[in-house]
Design a protein around this motif. Structure first.
Motif, PDB file in Angstrom:
ATOM      1  N   SER A 386       2.568  13.314 -10.117  1.00  0.00           N
ATOM      2  CA  SER A 386       1.909  12.543  -9.189  1.00  0.00           C
ATOM      3  C   SER A 386       2.360  11.308  -8.587  1.00  0.00           C
ATOM      4  CB  SER A 386       0.439  12.300  -9.663  1.00  0.00           C
ATOM      5  OG  SER A 386       0.720  11.250 -10.472  1.00  0.00           O
ATOM      6  N   THR A 387       2.242  11.031  -7.309  1.00  0.00           N
ATOM      7  CA  THR A 387       2.522   9.720  -6.974  1.00  0.00           C
ATOM      8  C   THR A 387       1.502   9.080  -6.037  1.00  0.00           C
ATOM      9  OG1 THR A 387       4.433   8.705  -5.589  1.00  0.00           O
ATOM     10  CG2 THR A 387       3.588  10.808  -4.982  1.00  0.00           C
ATOM     11  N   VAL A 388       1.678   7.558  -5.989  1.00  0.00           N
ATOM     12  CA  VAL A 388       0.673   6.929  -5.202  1.00  0.00           C
ATOM     13  C   VAL A 388       1.383   6.756  -4.000  1.00  0.00           C
ATOM     14  CG1 VAL A 388      -0.536   4.656  -5.067  1.00  0.00           C
ATOM     15  CG2 VAL A 388      -0.282   5.830  -7.403  1.00  0.00           C
ATOM     16  N   LEU A 389       0.321   6.844  -2.846  1.00  0.00           N
ATOM     17  CA  LEU A 389       0.995   6.355  -1.486  1.00  0.00           C
ATOM     18  C   LEU A 389       0.781   5.161  -0.907  1.00  0.00           C
ATOM     19  CD1 LEU A 389       0.002   9.783   0.596  1.00  0.00           C
ATOM     20  CD2 LEU A 389       2.066   9.404  -0.846  1.00  0.00           C
ATOM     21  N   GLU A 390       1.748   4.566  -0.968  1.00  0.00           N
ATOM     22  CA  GLU A 390       1.704   3.060  -0.503  1.00  0.00           C
ATOM     23  C   GLU A 390       2.086   3.086   0.930  1.00  0.00           C
ATOM     24  OE1 GLU A 390       3.829   0.407  -2.816  1.00  0.00           O
ATOM     25  OE2 GLU A 390       2.913   0.647  -4.848  1.00  0.00           O
ATOM     26  N   VAL A 391       1.361   2.034   1.471  1.00  0.00           N
ATOM     27  CA  VAL A 391       1.429   1.925   2.937  1.00  0.00           C
ATOM     28  C   VAL A 391       2.349   0.774   3.182  1.00  0.00           C
ATOM     29  CG1 VAL A 391       0.442   1.140   5.176  1.00  0.00           C
ATOM     30  CG2 VAL A 391      -1.014   2.595   3.543  1.00  0.00           C
ATOM     31  N   PRO A 392       3.368   0.758   4.381  1.00  0.00           N
ATOM     32  CA  PRO A 392       4.618  -0.145   4.530  1.00  0.00           C
ATOM     33  C   PRO A 392       3.912  -1.018   5.425  1.00  0.00           C
ATOM     34  CG  PRO A 392       4.634   2.118   6.070  1.00  0.00           C
ATOM     35  CD  PRO A 392       3.578   2.259   5.153  1.00  0.00           C
ATOM     36  N   MET A 393       2.739  -1.754   4.821  1.00  0.00           N
ATOM     37  CA  MET A 393       2.103  -2.830   5.522  1.00  0.00           C
ATOM     38  C   MET A 393       1.299  -3.474   4.514  1.00  0.00           C
ATOM     39  SD  MET A 393      -0.693  -1.231   8.273  1.00  0.00           S
ATOM     40  CE  MET A 393      -1.593  -2.510   8.436  1.00  0.00           C
ATOM     41  N   ARG A 394       0.790  -4.715   4.822  1.00  0.00           N
ATOM     42  CA  ARG A 394      -0.138  -5.502   3.935  1.00  0.00           C
ATOM     43  C   ARG A 394      -1.263  -5.930   4.594  1.00  0.00           C
ATOM     44  NH1 ARG A 394       2.315  -7.276  -0.808  1.00  0.00           N
ATOM     45  NH2 ARG A 394       4.337  -6.784  -0.969  1.00  0.00           N
ATOM     46  N   ASN A 395      -2.264  -5.954   3.984  1.00  0.00           N
ATOM     47  CA  ASN A 395      -3.828  -6.359   4.678  1.00  0.00           C
ATOM     48  C   ASN A 395      -3.731  -7.626   5.184  1.00  0.00           C
ATOM     49  OD1 ASN A 395      -4.392  -7.712   2.297  1.00  0.00           O
ATOM     50  ND2 ASN A 395      -5.665  -6.266   1.583  1.00  0.00           N
ATOM     51  N   GLN A 396      -4.706  -8.169   5.784  1.00  0.00           N
ATOM     52  CA  GLN A 396      -4.654  -9.691   6.359  1.00  0.00           C
ATOM     53  C   GLN A 396      -4.746 -10.594   5.306  1.00  0.00           C
ATOM     54  OE1 GLN A 396      -8.588  -9.621   7.966  1.00  0.00           O
ATOM     55  NE2 GLN A 396      -7.845  -8.773  10.018  1.00  0.00           N
ATOM     56  N   VAL A 397      -4.841 -10.324   3.947  1.00  0.00           N
ATOM     57  CA  VAL A 397      -4.585 -11.455   2.859  1.00  0.00           C
ATOM     58  C   VAL A 397      -3.254 -11.143   2.022  1.00  0.00           C
ATOM     59  CG1 VAL A 397      -7.261 -11.981   2.724  1.00  0.00           C
ATOM     60  CG2 VAL A 397      -5.977 -10.132   1.146  1.00  0.00           C
ATOM     61  N   GLY A 398      -2.519 -10.301   2.612  1.00  0.00           N
ATOM     62  CA  GLY A 398      -1.401 -10.240   2.223  1.00  0.00           C
ATOM     63  C   GLY A 398      -1.255  -9.217   0.823  1.00  0.00           C
ATOM     64  N   GLN A 399      -2.098  -8.466   0.627  1.00  0.00           N
ATOM     65  CA  GLN A 399      -2.021  -7.301  -0.463  1.00  0.00           C
ATOM     66  C   GLN A 399      -1.581  -6.064   0.091  1.00  0.00           C
ATOM     67  OE1 GLN A 399      -6.475  -7.446  -0.964  1.00  0.00           O
ATOM     68  NE2 GLN A 399      -6.130  -8.928  -2.916  1.00  0.00           N
ATOM     69  N   LYS A 400      -0.951  -5.395  -0.945  1.00  0.00           N
ATOM     70  CA  LYS A 400      -0.430  -3.999  -0.523  1.00  0.00           C
ATOM     71  C   LYS A 400      -1.506  -3.092  -0.287  1.00  0.00           C
ATOM     72  CE  LYS A 400       3.716  -3.590  -3.034  1.00  0.00           C
ATOM     73  NZ  LYS A 400       4.601  -2.785  -4.109  1.00  0.00           N
ATOM     74  N   MET A 401      -1.479  -2.282   0.697  1.00  0.00           N
ATOM     75  CA  MET A 401      -2.488  -1.229   1.274  1.00  0.00           C
ATOM     76  C   MET A 401      -1.893   0.055   0.549  1.00  0.00           C
ATOM     77  SD  MET A 401      -3.334  -2.329   4.828  1.00  0.00           S
ATOM     78  CE  MET A 401      -4.810  -1.036   4.945  1.00  0.00           C
ATOM     79  N   LEU A 402      -3.171   1.091   0.184  1.00  0.00           N
ATOM     80  CA  LEU A 402      -2.554   2.388  -0.276  1.00  0.00           C
ATOM     81  C   LEU A 402      -3.282   3.290   0.949  1.00  0.00           C
ATOM     82  CD1 LEU A 402      -3.588   2.253  -3.993  1.00  0.00           C
ATOM     83  CD2 LEU A 402      -1.395   1.758  -2.632  1.00  0.00           C
ATOM     84  N   ALA A 403      -2.622   4.464   1.006  1.00  0.00           N
ATOM     85  CA  ALA A 403      -3.203   5.450   1.842  1.00  0.00           C
ATOM     86  C   ALA A 403      -3.975   6.448   0.932  1.00  0.00           C
ATOM     87  CB  ALA A 403      -2.038   6.317   2.512  1.00  0.00           C
ATOM     88  N   GLN A 404      -5.051   6.795   1.853  1.00  0.00           N
ATOM     89  CA  GLN A 404      -6.154   7.875   1.180  1.00  0.00           C
ATOM     90  C   GLN A 404      -5.509   9.248   1.847  1.00  0.00           C
ATOM     91  OE1 GLN A 404      -9.933   6.796   2.469  1.00  0.00           O
ATOM     92  NE2 GLN A 404     -10.054   4.706   1.553  1.00  0.00           N
ATOM     93  N   PRO A 405      -4.955  10.024   0.962  1.00  0.00           N
ATOM     94  CA  PRO A 405      -4.316  11.100   1.426  1.00  0.00           C
ATOM     95  C   PRO A 405      -5.570  12.343   1.715  1.00  0.00           C
ATOM     96  CG  PRO A 405      -4.018  10.844  -0.740  1.00  0.00           C
ATOM     97  CD  PRO A 405      -4.237   9.662  -0.493  1.00  0.00           C
ATOM     98  N   ALA A 406      -5.336  12.965   2.657  1.00  0.00           N
ATOM     99  CA  ALA A 406      -6.050  13.942   3.476  1.00  0.00           C
ATOM    100  C   ALA A 406      -5.475  15.462   2.990  1.00  0.00           C
ATOM    101  CB  ALA A 406      -6.298  13.755   4.700  1.00  0.00           C
ATOM    102  N   THR A 407      -4.602  15.776   3.559  1.00  0.00           N
ATOM    103  CA  THR A 407      -4.222  17.200   3.465  1.00  0.00           C
ATOM    104  C   THR A 407      -2.723  17.334   3.402  1.00  0.00           C
ATOM    105  OG1 THR A 407      -4.283  17.719   5.580  1.00  0.00           O
ATOM    106  CG2 THR A 407      -6.175  18.428   4.060  1.00  0.00           C
ATOM    107  N   ALA A 408      -2.051  18.322   2.810  1.00  0.00           N
ATOM    108  CA  ALA A 408      -0.671  18.530   2.737  1.00  0.00           C
ATOM    109  C   ALA A 408      -0.399  19.763   3.232  1.00  0.00           C
ATOM    110  CB  ALA A 408      -0.201  18.285   1.173  1.00  0.00           C
ATOM    111  N   ILE A 409       0.771  19.849   4.034  1.00  0.00           N
ATOM    112  CA  ILE A 409       1.370  21.098   4.587  1.00  0.00           C
ATOM    113  C   ILE A 409       2.844  21.151   4.063  1.00  0.00           C
ATOM    114  CG2 ILE A 409       1.770  19.799   7.016  1.00  0.00           C
ATOM    115  CD1 ILE A 409       0.451  23.584   6.382  1.00  0.00           C
ATOM    116  N   TRP A 410       3.032  22.407   3.585  1.00  0.00           N
ATOM    117  CA  TRP A 410       4.650  22.497   3.241  1.00  0.00           C
ATOM    118  C   TRP A 410       5.451  22.863   4.115  1.00  0.00           C
ATOM    119  CZ3 TRP A 410       6.002  21.285  -1.932  1.00  0.00           C
ATOM    120  CH2 TRP A 410       4.907  21.446  -3.086  1.00  0.00           C
TER     121      TRP A 410
END
Length: 415
Positions: A386-410
């Motif tokens: 498994s892997t966590v999806l980290e977003v390449p941006m930070r929120n307004q207070v400088g914290q790392k943001m995570l993506a909520q994955p929806a669906t996958a397509i191979w």
């Protein structure tokens, strides 16, 4: 039933390293598409690229030639669908354009000539442009045709459901898929407790014709997604409210028009003793050999303290279930949030040589912000990585943001 665990298989470590599989993942909350790589020979799973997107993409679909990725886009103030050029496997995608749709879209599917999208009371058919982009709108669909008037979205039932109504997706059309011969389109409609069927005629002004309503077997089913068998004679429907997967025989007339869906049997996606009211079923898919041997399906917990499940059933040659008791039921690490969507990896010579008799499945978990790889060896479902999806941006207070994955397509491996 068994709980989640990671298994190492020595057979995999000795397999060929040239067995990479690529897949794309959309998100419910951030405007990015993640491209991931999985190597079944050593269990490695990693994010290879992140593409800026037009908005959160809840559903993804690849064109038959694998060159274009279509996505539902939860954009504001108007919902859209978007198209991206798939450059090379593992590389970032390039935006081709987007088109507005009337309601928040839940699903998009495609042929080499048309793109189909549904959500709530409505749906759209677009023509595919020469470059694979989204062309002209050629048809609008109406799933409230048997109602005297459209009911306003003000009822308590629409706002009291856990996780929200998603612009009518919890109470309307949610999924659409083509038959393998592309002569029929099936639409699952949660709110009207039915599956719609259409005939596909690519040469006519109205591409979709002969709209037929097929009421679900039970009053509380809520058809969410459909999936056709390659033989063209069987359709599977996952019922969101009852957590049952139903198998139907497709009956067509001499012209090929779908006239009826005859119920063969249904099977619960929950362990014995579990109450369907605590769950909302999500997905149904088949294993990806030319003649599928297994059916996979998933459920989510309605509350965060209720874990979901992934289960697998055996299939007969004609597409019916070998038995209505699951071969295995795997408890997911969390409720799955609004995801727990599953997508079996494409079957290929390279994969089968590296991992004989193993099937791999991508699963998205929006609660944990993780993408999982599961395996099934004919007897048992296991978590591989498994892997966590980290977003390449930070929120307004400088914290790392995570993506909520929806669906996958191979991405289908090249021959």
């Amino acid at each position: 039933m068994h709980s989640h665990s990671t298994q190492e298989d020595p057979e995999w470590s000795t397999a060929s390293a040239d067995c990479r599989l690529d897949f794309h993942v959309g998100s419910f909350n951030v405007p990015y598409i993640f491209t991931l790589q999985f190597n079944p020979s050593n269990n490695q799973l990693s994010v290879s690229s992140i593409t800026n997107a037009t908005g959160p993409h809840s559903w993804l679909s690849l064109s038959p030639d694998q060159r274009t990725l279509y996505a539902t886009a939860w954009t504001e103030p108007i919902s859209t669908i978007a198209a991206y050029r798939s450059v090379d496997s593992g590389d970032a995608l390039q935006l081709l354009g987007s088109k507005p749709v009337r309601n928040k879209p839940g699903y998009v599917s495609c042929s080499d000539t048309h793109i189909y999208c549904v959500g709530g009371n409505t749906g759209e058919v677009f023509r595919v442009d020469r470059n694979g982009g989204i062309g002209d709108l050629v048809q609008e669909l109406d799933f409230a045709i048997d109602e005297e008037h459209e009911k306003p979205d003000t009822g308590a039932s629409r706002h009291s459901v856990p996780h929200g109504d998603f612009g009518g997706l919890r109470h309307g059309a949610h999924g659409c898929d083509l038959s393998h011969d592309e002569k029929a389109l099936f639409v699952a409609d949660i709110g009207r407790n039915c599956t719609w069927s259409f005939s596909v005629n690519k040469t006519e002004k109205l591409v979709l014709q002969d709209q037929q309503k097929h009421v679900a077997p039970r009053a509380d089913d809520g058809p969410r997604h459909v999936w056709p068998h390659p033989n063209g004679k069987v359709l599977y429907v996952v019922q969101e409210h009852s957590s049952i997967v139903d198998v139907f025989y497709i009956q067509r007339d001499r012209a090929g028009v779908v006239k009826s869906l005859n119920h063969a049997h249904g099977a619960s996606l929950l362990p014995e003793g579990e109450c369907a009211a605590h769950y909302w079923a999500d997905e149904v898919r088949l294993s990806t050999e030319s003649n599928p041997r297994y059916l996979f399906a998933s459920t989510r917990g309605l509350e965060s303290h209720t874990n979901g499940y992934v289960c697998v059933f055996g299939l007969n040659q004609n597409g019916t279930l070998t038995q209505t008791v699951a071969i295995d039921i795997w408890e997911t690490p969390t409720s799955g949030g609004i995801a727990n969507a599953i997508e079996p990896a494409p079957w290929s010579t390279r994969v089968s040589q590296a991992c004989p008799s193993k099937h791999f499945i991508a699963m998205t978990d929006s609660e944990a912000c993780k993408v999982f790889i599961l395996s099934f060896d004919g007897k048992t479902i296991c978590m591989v990585n498994s892997t966590v999806l980290e977003v390449p941006m930070r929120n307004q207070v400088g914290q790392k943001m995570l993506a909520q994955p929806a669906t996958a397509i191979w991405v289908r491996p090249k021959a």
